[in-house]
Design a protein around this motif. Structure first.
Motif, PDB file in Angstrom:
ATOM      1  N   PHE A   1       1.105  -1.277  -0.215  1.00 11.30           N
ATOM      2  CA  PHE A   1       0.330  -0.102  -0.200  1.00 11.30           C
ATOM      3  C   PHE A   1       0.786   1.545   0.262  1.00 11.30           C
ATOM      4  O   PHE A   1       0.645   2.008  -0.682  1.00 11.30           O
ATOM      5  CB  PHE A   1      -1.739   0.336   1.145  1.00 11.30           C
ATOM      6  N   ARG A   2       2.232   1.185   0.810  1.00 13.67           N
ATOM      7  CA  ARG A   2       2.876   2.412   0.771  1.00 13.67           C
ATOM      8  C   ARG A   2       3.314   3.154  -0.506  1.00 13.67           C
ATOM      9  O   ARG A   2       3.425   3.800  -1.554  1.00 13.67           O
ATOM     10  CB  ARG A   2       3.932   2.242   1.967  1.00 13.67           C
ATOM     11  N   GLU A   3       3.845   1.837  -1.426  1.00 17.18           N
ATOM     12  CA  GLU A   3       4.621   1.941  -2.839  1.00 17.18           C
ATOM     13  C   GLU A   3       3.883   2.516  -3.483  1.00 17.18           C
ATOM     14  O   GLU A   3       4.229   3.156  -4.112  1.00 17.18           O
ATOM     15  CB  GLU A   3       5.486   0.563  -3.358  1.00 17.18           C
ATOM     16  N   LYS A   4       2.771   1.519  -3.110  1.00 17.16           N
ATOM     17  CA  LYS A   4       1.468   2.274  -4.541  1.00 17.16           C
ATOM     18  C   LYS A   4       0.945   3.451  -4.123  1.00 17.16           C
ATOM     19  O   LYS A   4       0.004   3.960  -4.648  1.00 17.16           O
ATOM     20  CB  LYS A   4       0.497   0.762  -4.525  1.00 17.16           C
ATOM     21  N   LYS A   5       0.849   4.095  -3.041  1.00 20.80           N
ATOM     22  CA  LYS A   5       0.068   5.247  -2.825  1.00 20.80           C
ATOM     23  C   LYS A   5      -1.356   4.829  -2.371  1.00 20.80           C
ATOM     24  O   LYS A   5      -1.648   5.989  -2.593  1.00 20.80           O
ATOM     25  CB  LYS A   5       1.144   5.987  -3.631  1.00 20.80           C
ATOM     26  N   LEU A   6      -1.042   3.392  -1.400  1.00 18.10           N
ATOM     27  CA  LEU A   6      -2.551   3.764  -1.449  1.00 18.10           C
ATOM     28  C   LEU A   6      -3.467   3.985  -0.343  1.00 18.10           C
ATOM     29  O   LEU A   6      -2.857   3.547   1.220  1.00 18.10           O
ATOM     30  CB  LEU A   6      -3.387   2.506  -1.878  1.00 18.10           C
ATOM     31  N   PHE A   7      -4.101   5.284   0.359  1.00 24.25           N
ATOM     32  CA  PHE A   7      -4.846   5.680   1.319  1.00 24.25           C
ATOM     33  C   PHE A   7      -6.385   5.661   1.511  1.00 24.25           C
ATOM     34  O   PHE A   7      -6.675   5.484   0.262  1.00 24.25           O
ATOM     35  CB  PHE A   7      -4.160   7.403   0.940  1.00 24.25           C
ATOM     36  N   PRO A   8      -6.584   5.822   2.125  1.00 28.29           N
ATOM     37  CA  PRO A   8      -8.192   5.866   2.691  1.00 28.29           C
ATOM     38  C   PRO A   8      -8.367   6.568   1.748  1.00 28.29           C
ATOM     39  O   PRO A   8      -7.705   7.636   1.372  1.00 28.29           O
ATOM     40  CB  PRO A   8      -8.004   6.334   3.900  1.00 28.29           C
ATOM     41  N   ASN A   9      -9.561   7.062   1.505  1.00 29.13           N
ATOM     42  CA  ASN A   9     -10.374   8.430   0.624  1.00 29.13           C
ATOM     43  C   ASN A   9     -11.492   8.657   1.169  1.00 29.13           C
ATOM     44  O   ASN A   9     -11.677   8.502   2.048  1.00 29.13           O
ATOM     45  CB  ASN A   9     -10.861   7.511  -1.367  1.00 29.13           C
ATOM     46  N   VAL A  10     -12.103   9.762   0.725  1.00 30.77           N
ATOM     47  CA  VAL A  10     -13.704  10.270   1.313  1.00 30.77           C
ATOM     48  C   VAL A  10     -14.258   9.078   1.314  1.00 30.77           C
ATOM     49  O   VAL A  10     -15.266   9.354   2.438  1.00 30.77           O
ATOM     50  CB  VAL A  10     -14.198  10.898   0.521  1.00 30.77           C
ATOM     51  N   ASP A  11     -14.154   7.787   0.948  1.00 30.74           N
ATOM     52  CA  ASP A  11     -15.416   6.542   0.916  1.00 30.74           C
ATOM     53  C   ASP A  11     -14.623   6.542   2.058  1.00 30.74           C
ATOM     54  O   ASP A  11     -16.178   4.870   2.286  1.00 30.74           O
ATOM     55  CB  ASP A  11     -15.936   6.162  -0.204  1.00 30.74           C
ATOM     56  N   PHE A  12     -14.285   5.598   2.586  1.00 29.42           N
ATOM     57  CA  PHE A  12     -13.688   4.381   3.874  1.00 29.42           C
ATOM     58  C   PHE A  12     -13.795   5.020   4.961  1.00 29.42           C
ATOM     59  O   PHE A  12     -14.480   3.829   5.762  1.00 29.42           O
ATOM     60  CB  PHE A  12     -11.792   4.903   3.878  1.00 29.42           C
ATOM     61  N   TYR A  13     -14.610   6.181   5.782  1.00 31.22           N
ATOM     62  CA  TYR A  13     -15.077   6.586   6.728  1.00 31.22           C
ATOM     63  C   TYR A  13     -16.797   6.982   6.590  1.00 31.22           C
ATOM     64  O   TYR A  13     -17.559   6.514   7.287  1.00 31.22           O
ATOM     65  CB  TYR A  13     -14.185   7.668   7.432  1.00 31.22           C
ATOM     66  N   SER A  14     -17.023   7.419   5.335  1.00 31.19           N
ATOM     67  CA  SER A  14     -18.333   8.446   5.320  1.00 31.19           C
ATOM     68  C   SER A  14     -19.141   7.338   5.968  1.00 31.19           C
ATOM     69  O   SER A  14     -19.970   7.170   6.597  1.00 31.19           O
ATOM     70  CB  SER A  14     -18.067   8.488   3.825  1.00 31.19           C
ATOM     71  N   GLY A  15     -19.552   5.748   5.517  1.00 30.53           N
ATOM     72  CA  GLY A  15     -20.760   5.003   5.936  1.00 30.53           C
ATOM     73  C   GLY A  15     -20.698   4.539   7.212  1.00 30.53           C
ATOM     74  O   GLY A  15     -22.086   4.321   7.420  1.00 30.53           O
ATOM     75  N   ILE A  16     -19.685   4.573   7.973  1.00 31.74           N
ATOM     76  CA  ILE A  16     -19.296   4.593   9.462  1.00 31.74           C
ATOM     77  C   ILE A  16     -20.342   5.468  10.322  1.00 31.74           C
ATOM     78  O   ILE A  16     -21.475   4.902  10.984  1.00 31.74           O
ATOM     79  CB  ILE A  16     -18.163   4.248  10.188  1.00 31.74           C
ATOM     80  N   ILE A  17     -20.403   6.617   9.524  1.00 31.03           N
ATOM     81  CA  ILE A  17     -21.266   7.761  10.075  1.00 31.03           C
ATOM     82  C   ILE A  17     -22.855   7.986   9.495  1.00 31.03           C
ATOM     83  O   ILE A  17     -23.776   8.385  10.846  1.00 31.03           O
ATOM     84  CB  ILE A  17     -20.401   9.569   9.360  1.00 31.03           C
ATOM     85  N   LEU A  18     -22.503   7.757   8.361  1.00 34.77           N
ATOM     86  CA  LEU A  18     -24.593   7.106   7.820  1.00 34.77           C
ATOM     87  C   LEU A  18     -24.734   6.582   8.413  1.00 34.77           C
ATOM     88  O   LEU A  18     -25.932   6.535   8.494  1.00 34.77           O
ATOM     89  CB  LEU A  18     -24.015   7.356   6.097  1.00 34.77           C
ATOM     90  N   SER A  19     -23.400   5.038   8.245  1.00 37.24           N
ATOM     91  CA  SER A  19     -24.763   4.274   9.385  1.00 37.24           C
ATOM     92  C   SER A  19     -25.172   4.803  10.495  1.00 37.24           C
ATOM     93  O   SER A  19     -26.806   4.307  11.834  1.00 37.24           O
ATOM     94  CB  SER A  19     -23.919   2.906   9.128  1.00 37.24           C
ATOM     95  N   ALA A  20     -24.835   4.876  11.189  1.00 37.63           N
ATOM     96  CA  ALA A  20     -24.635   5.612  12.876  1.00 37.63           C
ATOM     97  C   ALA A  20     -25.607   6.591  13.185  1.00 37.63           C
ATOM     98  O   ALA A  20     -26.434   6.365  13.931  1.00 37.63           O
ATOM     99  CB  ALA A  20     -23.277   5.615  12.998  1.00 37.63           C
ATOM    100  N   ILE A  21     -25.680   7.547  11.547  1.00 37.36           N
ATOM    101  CA  ILE A  21     -26.973   7.860  11.579  1.00 37.36           C
ATOM    102  C   ILE A  21     -28.396   7.838  11.714  1.00 37.36           C
ATOM    103  O   ILE A  21     -29.646   8.558  12.080  1.00 37.36           O
ATOM    104  CB  ILE A  21     -26.819   9.236  10.899  1.00 37.36           C
ATOM    105  N   GLY A  22     -28.365   6.445  10.356  1.00 40.89           N
ATOM    106  CA  GLY A  22     -29.552   5.783  10.873  1.00 40.89           C
ATOM    107  C   GLY A  22     -29.630   5.537   8.712  1.00 40.89           C
ATOM    108  O   GLY A  22     -30.917   4.618   8.088  1.00 40.89           O
ATOM    109  N   PHE A  23     -28.654   5.310   7.861  1.00 46.90           N
ATOM    110  CA  PHE A  23     -29.093   5.204   6.703  1.00 46.90           C
ATOM    111  C   PHE A  23     -28.875   4.041   6.334  1.00 46.90           C
ATOM    112  O   PHE A  23     -28.064   3.867   7.043  1.00 46.90           O
ATOM    113  CB  PHE A  23     -27.985   6.587   6.035  1.00 46.90           C
TER     114      PHE A  23
END
Ligand code: SDX
Length: 433
Positions: free
Chosen positions: A358-380
């Motif tokens: 992941f480091r060599e290919k420079k793969l980092f979390p993007n906008v989609d990695f955490y958003s679902g956790i929040i949306l799920s907690a809110i009830g979506f």
């Protein structure tokens, strides 16, 4: 559009014995571009760039991304500052008009948007044509495309007033359309918008409220949702924005163009990744299973990818993911919820970012990695996640569409190809084959 980009030197090219040189154009920041518009006429050759990894499709003054540094600016303002201090309505005004609004301008804009939030009543029956288990993105594609059937008075794209009205209508109606898609899927009645609520509170009430009682939006949840909308508002020439621009370049009406953008965003490699990322985290389940999935993601023979990881442009941490991770904690505290999947996500990120692959290919979390956790907690439900992305990105699509349509140099987009099929041959009658 700003003054045409400056150019000082030329790029030289030697093709099939022909020497050509083309101007190197400079923007206000970021990579220079080589203006190759005359290449085919001069040399008979095309450039070849599937995925457009080295191609600037347009000039734009809306959003700037520095993928190596993890920088995202909207009209020059860093996304972290906008997420911290601004509101989605203010960011909408900024993207559409180029400057932050004065208080009176913001109030007038918010008032205008709030007065376009209702849908034509007949569109409510349009929903009845869908199965109850239809994916909300299927409904969004259908309903937004159908808007062109209702608003003939604002589809003359050569008229700036028409462009302005249809832009406001699209930004205003997306929350209503998305909320109705959710209500339809759970068999609850649609709620009409209430003009005395903020844009985001209005959406929350139409989604989670019921006619049987008043609905109070939790202030911390409203703030988190508004910030999530800001984080998704625009993102340079991504796949769905490029789709909107290409559709718009033919003169198609804005409602049809945004419907095309919604269709493109739905893909799991793009906006569909937020739904896929949470599904992946649930499939992983407990932290002890992370290593197995990391190995699968690295295995060339396994199509599995870490959803919510990697980006065409960011080769550093997506600045939106940083804000998103902070927002998870705020929402969990506000709602007094704990979701073990957040712990799994944090450990997955830590393990992945310490892995050479992941480091060599420079793969980092993007906008989609955490958003679902929040949306799920809110009830979506997870099926609503990409619809929420489309809701927020509509302002970016509309701003990019307006920028393109009002650019006097704008022409229909029509890429060419490297042809590798059969050369000319004569038809063979079936009895001779
Ligand atoms: C969005 O463009 C935008 O701005 C989009 C967006 C926006 O706001 O509009 O930011 C929103 O779409 C974010 C991205 C959401 N997608 C995902 O999270 C899906 C998982 N990520 C990938 O599929 C991928 O990283 C992309 C699609 C995001 C980017 O793909 P690229 O730039 O075409 O890179 P690639 O597929 O060629 O990958 C490069 C290498 C490959 O390995 P090699 O062939 O070089 O050996 O990295 C590997 C890939 O196999 N790789 C991954 C990976 N992403 C890339 N390996 C494991 N897991 C991953 N997630």
């Amino acid at each position: 559009m700003a003054d045409s980009p400056a150019h000082a030197v030329n790029a030289k090219l030697e093709i099939n014995g022909t020497s050509v040189s083309y101007p190197i154009m400079k923007g206000s920041t970021g990579p220079d571009v080589v203006d190759i518009r005359k290449l085919f006429a001069d040399t008979g050759a095309f450039t070849y760039d599937p995925g457009y990894k080295s191609t600037a499709s347009c000039e734009s003054a809306l959003t700037y991304i520095d993928g190596d540094e993890g920088i995202l600016l909207h009209r020059g303002y860093p996304i972290g500052q906008l997420a911290e201090h601004s509101s989605f309505m203010e960011v909408c005004y900024l993207l559409l008009n180029g400057e932050l609004p004065k208080q009176a301008e913001l109030e007038e804009f918010s008032y205008t948007i709030s007065r376009h939030t209702m849908l034509h009543e007949q569109l409510a029956t349009f929903y009845r044509g869908f199965r109850r288990d239809a994916h909300p993105m299927a409904i969004m594609c259908g309903v937004v495309g159908a808007l062109s059937a209702f608003y003939h008075d604002s589809t003359d794209i050569s008229d700036p007033e028409h462009r302005k009205i249809s832009s406001h209508r699209l930004i205003a109606k997306m929350p209503t359309i998305a909320a109705m898609a959710y209500k339809y899927s759970v068999g609850q009645p649609f709620l009409y918008p209430k003009n005395d609520l903020s844009y985001t509170a209005n959406f929350m009430r139409m989604t989670f409220g019921v006619p049987a009682e008043d609905y109070e939006v939790h202030p911390a949840v409203e703030k988190a949702m508004d910030r999530i909308f800001i984080l998704h508002a625009d993102h340079e020439q991504n796949a769905s924005t490029s789709t909107v621009r290409l559709a718009g370049s033919s003169g198609a009406n804005p409602f049809a163009c945004i419907a095309a953008g919604i269709a493109c965003l739905w893909g799991p490699a793009h906006g569909g990744a937020n739904e896929a990322a949470l599904n992946m985290l649930h499939e992983i389940g407990t932290p002890d299973r992370i290593k197995h999935y990391i190995e699968r993601a690295k295995d060339k023979n396994d199509p599995f990818r870490l959803m919510g990881f990697g980006h065409r442009v960011y080769k550093n941490y997506d600045p939106r993911a940083t804000v998103m991770q902070k927002t998870v904690r705020e929402v969990f505290d506000a709602l007094q919820v704990k979701d073990p999947v957040f712990e799994t996500a944090l450990q997955l990120e830590e393990i992945a970012l310490s892995d050479d692959y992941f480091r060599e290919k420079k793969l980092f979390p993007n906008v989609d990695f955490y958003s679902g956790i929040i949306l799920s907690a809110i009830g979506f439900p997870t099926t609503m996640f990409t619809a929420l992305f489309a809701l927020a990105r509509t302002v970016g699509w509309v701003a990019q569409w307006n920028e393109m349509i009002s650019d006097p140099a704008q022409v229909i987009g029509r890429p060419r190809q490297l042809y590798t099929g059969p050369t000319e041959r004569d038809y063979v009658p079936v009895e001779e084959r």
